[in-house]
Design a protein around this motif. Structure first.
Motif, short mmCIF file in Angstrom:
data_model
loop_
_atom_site.label_atom_id
_atom_site.label_comp_id
_atom_site.label_asym_id
_atom_site.label_seq_id
_atom_site.Cartn_x
_atom_site.Cartn_y
_atom_site.Cartn_z
N LEU A 27 0.64 7.01 0.85
CA LEU A 27 -0.78 7.06 1.23
C LEU A 27 -1.63 6.19 0.32
O LEU A 27 -2.59 5.55 0.77
CB LEU A 27 -1.28 8.51 1.19
N ARG A 32 1.49 6.15 5.86
CA ARG A 32 1.80 7.57 5.98
C ARG A 32 3.24 7.71 6.49
O ARG A 32 3.54 7.32 7.62
CB ARG A 32 0.85 8.27 6.95
N ASP A 174 -7.09 13.00 11.32
CA ASP A 174 -6.59 12.73 9.96
C ASP A 174 -5.12 12.31 9.99
O ASP A 174 -4.71 11.39 9.26
CB ASP A 174 -6.73 13.97 9.08
N VAL A 178 -4.85 6.62 8.13
CA VAL A 178 -4.51 6.54 6.71
C VAL A 178 -5.80 6.22 5.96
O VAL A 178 -6.43 5.20 6.24
CB VAL A 178 -3.45 5.46 6.42
N PRO A 179 -6.22 7.08 5.03
CA PRO A 179 -7.49 6.81 4.34
C PRO A 179 -7.40 5.56 3.47
O PRO A 179 -6.33 5.19 2.99
CB PRO A 179 -7.69 8.08 3.48
N TYR A 184 -8.73 7.91 -0.57
CA TYR A 184 -7.59 8.77 -0.87
C TYR A 184 -7.61 9.23 -2.34
O TYR A 184 -7.31 10.39 -2.64
CB TYR A 184 -6.27 8.07 -0.56
N GLY A 261 -3.41 13.81 2.61
CA GLY A 261 -4.33 13.01 3.39
C GLY A 261 -4.92 13.75 4.58
O GLY A 261 -5.43 13.13 5.51
#
Length: 405
Positions: A27, A32, A174, A178-179, A184, A261
């Motif tokens: 992440l 992910r 979410d 993927v942040p 993150y 995440g």
């Protein structure tokens, strides 16, 4: 292999730290590893439901397959171009989702405390997720349904045992994204803070109130053979233990979710600062409270207004408050103290709304300052603690004995 209650001891957190490192690294660099997340979830589900708990593990598997098939069937029915969208299909789908939970809840009452063989840790929260998914599918909010993602949603291991109760659409948003690295890192930082706060709540404060103070209050109340100040002491210590224990578990679940995440919603927001009972339920076990509000209370209000069961909207809301909270009481268990707990909170919501309407109408005559706010918090806090005393079942044991009612 040893078997663990989620977040029950430090060793469980060591397993978590080791298992989550690869997922967190991925992440951090914009990937992910969904297959790895699935493996991790299965591993922790086995830790919880394997070994001596294998019967509950089998129950979980059977229940899980049943609910996934049920939701899949209803979604495909709704997506058919020639679907007549009959209401009875929706009602039947909701009804079919509930019986396993009802059996688990009713069995102890009809079999002298014996637990149902189909029960397992977290069955209530999974059932709530299934019912809300069916309802939101019917309402048209869920446009796409992926059985694999839905399976991840139902069996999301950080929250399976004690919540919080997430929403399918929010979870999917979410899970599929993927942040950004900065976002993150913020999630990880917040997650670490929640984990440490959870340790303070669960292993320090809840231990002190629940394992040190509460037995003293219980013993003193038992020796007094009737009403005593030890009962008042028990009321407050039990309330603190209940909060710090449950809030600690919830913080662990949210913190671990953040590491993965997934921004699982918070469950508590300083509930003992509430200025009235409605404010309390907007702060206490929020995901459960909002679930009952959205999927029971609001739908009851809509049904009764549509069919003109009562002429007054106020009467409709008041009746629905009481029904809603009674259902919550029955959900906790079929004993008089759980049911009375729900009834008292339902009546309190009615009284609260009546007071707020009166206050709005006569706001020029009613003082509002820091003192009145503190007084409102004091009244709300003590009412809540009193209902927790009833909820605990201690009065039943003290005055009637453990084998009665």
């Amino acid at each position: 292999m040893r078997w663990y209650i989620p977040y029950g001891n430090p060793t469980y957190f060591i397993w978590l730290a080791v298992a989550l490192i690869p997922l967190m690294i991925g992440l951090l660099y914009g990937r992910r590893f969904r297959w790895y997340q699935t493996v991790v979830s299965l591993f922790f589900l086995i830790l919880t439901f394997g070994g001596p708990n294998w019967r509950t593990g089998i129950a979980l598997i059977c229940y899980f397959v049943y609910q996934v098939l049920l939701v899949s069937a209803y979604f495909h029915y709704r997506r058919r171009k020639d679907s007549p969208n009959k209401g009875w299909v929706f009602v039947l789908s909701v009804i079919l989702a509930i019986p396993p939970l009802v059996v688990v809840k009713v069995t102890p009452a009809i079999q002298s405390g014996k637990q149902s063989i189909i029960g397992f840790l977290g069955i209530s929260y999974i059932t709530f997720k299934v019912v809300q998914t069916i309802m939101e599918t019917r309402d048209g909010f869920i446009k796409e349904y992926h059985p694999i993602i839905f399976a991840q949603f139902l069996l999301f291991f950080p929250t399976i045992s004690s919540g919080p109760i997430d929403r399918y659409r929010r979870f999917v948003s979410d899970y599929e994204a993927v942040p950004a690295q900065k976002d993150y890192l913020d999630l990880v930082q917040t997650g670490v803070r929640y984990i440490f706060l959870g340790f303070l709540y669960k292993f320090v404060l809840a231990y002190y109130f629940g394992s040190v103070l509460m037995p003293q209050m219980q013993f003193g109340a038992m020796m007094a053979h009737g009403f005593s100040w030890y009962i008042i002491g028990y009321m407050y210590t039990y309330s603190m233990d209940l909060f710090f224990d449950f809030a600690g578990y919830s913080l662990f679940a949210v913190g671990i979710s953040y590491f993965m995440g997934i921004k699982t919603p918070m469950n508590f927001n300083h509930p003992f600062k509430s200025k009235n009972i409605k404010d309390f339920w907007n702060r206490w076990h929020m995901t459960l409270s909002f679930w009952f509000r959205d999927y029971i209370f609001m739908r009851l209000v809509f049904f009764m207004m549509k069919h003109k069961v009562f002429k007054s909207r106020i009467t409709t809301a008041n009746v629905c408050y009481i029904i809603n909270m009674l259902i919550m009481g029955f959900w906790h268990g079929e004993t008089w103290f759980y049911i009375l707990y729900g009834l008292l909170h339902g009546c309190a919501l009615v009284v609260n709304d009546t007071w707020l309407r009166y206050k709005k109408k006569h706001q020029d005559k009613i003082p509002h300052n820091k003192f009145t706010e503190l007084f409102a918090i004091f009244i709300t806090f003590n009412f809540v603690c009193f209902t927790f005393l009833i909820f605990s079942g201690f009065l039943n044991t003290l005055f009637f004995g453990p084998s009665k009612f």
